[in-house]
Design an enzyme around this catalytic site. Structure first.
Site, PDB file in Angstrom:
ATOM      1  CG  HIS A   1       0.265   2.129  -9.165  1.00  0.00           C
ATOM      2  ND1 HIS A   1       0.031   1.787  -7.828  1.00  0.00           N
ATOM      3  CD2 HIS A   1      -0.861   2.904  -9.572  1.00  0.00           C
ATOM      4  CE1 HIS A   1      -1.364   2.123  -7.501  1.00  0.00           C
ATOM      5  NE2 HIS A   1      -1.716   3.035  -8.650  1.00  0.00           N
TER       6      HIS A   1
ATOM      7  CG  ASP B   1      -1.991   1.165   1.191  1.00  0.00           C
ATOM      8  OD1 ASP B   1      -2.454   1.492  -0.139  1.00  0.00           O
ATOM      9  OD2 ASP B   1      -2.547   1.372   2.252  1.00  0.00           O
TER      10      ASP B   1
ATOM     11  CG  LEU C   1       9.189 -17.302  -2.461  1.00  0.00           C
ATOM     12  CD1 LEU C   1       9.059 -17.319  -1.006  1.00  0.00           C
ATOM     13  CD2 LEU C   1      10.067 -16.055  -3.083  1.00  0.00           C
TER      14      LEU C   1
END
Length: 255
Positions: A52, A35, A146
């Site tokens: 972004h 965020d 991962l």
């Protein structure tokens, strides 16, 4: 003697010993609400899309650091079911980011043995977004390192409602009895059915809410909030969050 993994936290230090992370207590699954991209950009007089774009670079750094530290699952909240309410230009840009990210980083993700997954609803996603993600999922399907789980067009309430409807249909058709419905069954019908619940939830930018993210799964997750905007979030911040996680005692309602 318990093995230790030393990790600098990026804080000013003179003579004090650097804090360290216990290698045997790294969260198996970390979920992140990324965020603050827009506010980071506004603070610098830039358009929201610049935030972004910079945030996309942060994703790469944090994925690599999580992998280095031994995290097994990393779920990143990339786009919520509520984000469609944003201005069309911003939504269009956000829909292009997965494609841009994977075009640049997929080869290295494959080299690092990372497995890419998507958790969300495919409807409404543009074909170029979905195609890029599905290509990454296919090309990394056999990787054993991962698990990078992108929450894309994801909403926790929608996820639970669809799981409940699926279970109700099974009961109606005689495939299940109400006595068979328990927490384990509902968990198995969620989009995270084959991965463990998050041990640690991180949210950047100073907001103190879940925003419809993994509402069932984070019931017993440790939560760590920071005022740092996502584009500024770095390896030291991730280490700091894990260190705080290691300081806490997880009792799950017990003593």
């Amino acid at each position: 003697m318990i093995s230790r993994l030393w990790a600098k936290l990026g804080k000013p230090s003179s003579n004090a010993a650097e804090p360290f992370l216990a290698a045997d207590n790294v969260p198996k699954h970390i979920a992140i609400i990324m965020d603050g991209n827009g506010r980071w950009a506004k603070k610098r007089g830039l358009p929201r899309i610049a935030g972004h774009h910079t945030g996309m670079k942060t994703v790469k750094r944090i994925v690599m650091e999580a992998d280095r530290l031994g995290v097994k699952y990393l779920t990143m909240y990339a786009f919520s079911t509520e984000n469609w309410k944003r201005p069309k230009d911003e939504v269009d840009f956000l829909m292009k980011l997965p494609q841009q990210f994977l075009e640049i980083e997929l080869e290295e993700l494959i080299e690092k043995n990372v497995q890419v997954r998507m958790m969300g609803h495919k409807e409404n996603l543009p074909s170029f977004t979905l195609n890029a993600v599905e290509e990454a999922i296919t090309k990394t399907a056999n990787n054993t390192g991962l698990v990078l789980n992108f929450a894309l067009n994801y909403g926790g309430r929608k996820e639970m409602l669809e799981a409940i409807k699926e279970i109700a249909a099974d009961v109606q058709d005689g495939r299940l009895s109400t006595e068979q419905i328990d927490e384990k069954l509902l968990s198995s019908r969620l989009l995270t059915g084959d991965i463990p619940d998050p041990d640690l939830l991180i949210r950047t930018s100073g907001e103190l809410r879940l925003s419809n993210f993994m509402l069932w799964q984070v019931a017993y997750s440790e939560m760590w909030f920071t005022d740092v905007y996502w584009p500024e979030f770095n390896e030291a911040h991730l280490q700091e969050a894990i260190l705080e996680y290691q300081r806490r005692a997880r009792r799950y309602g017990g003593l």
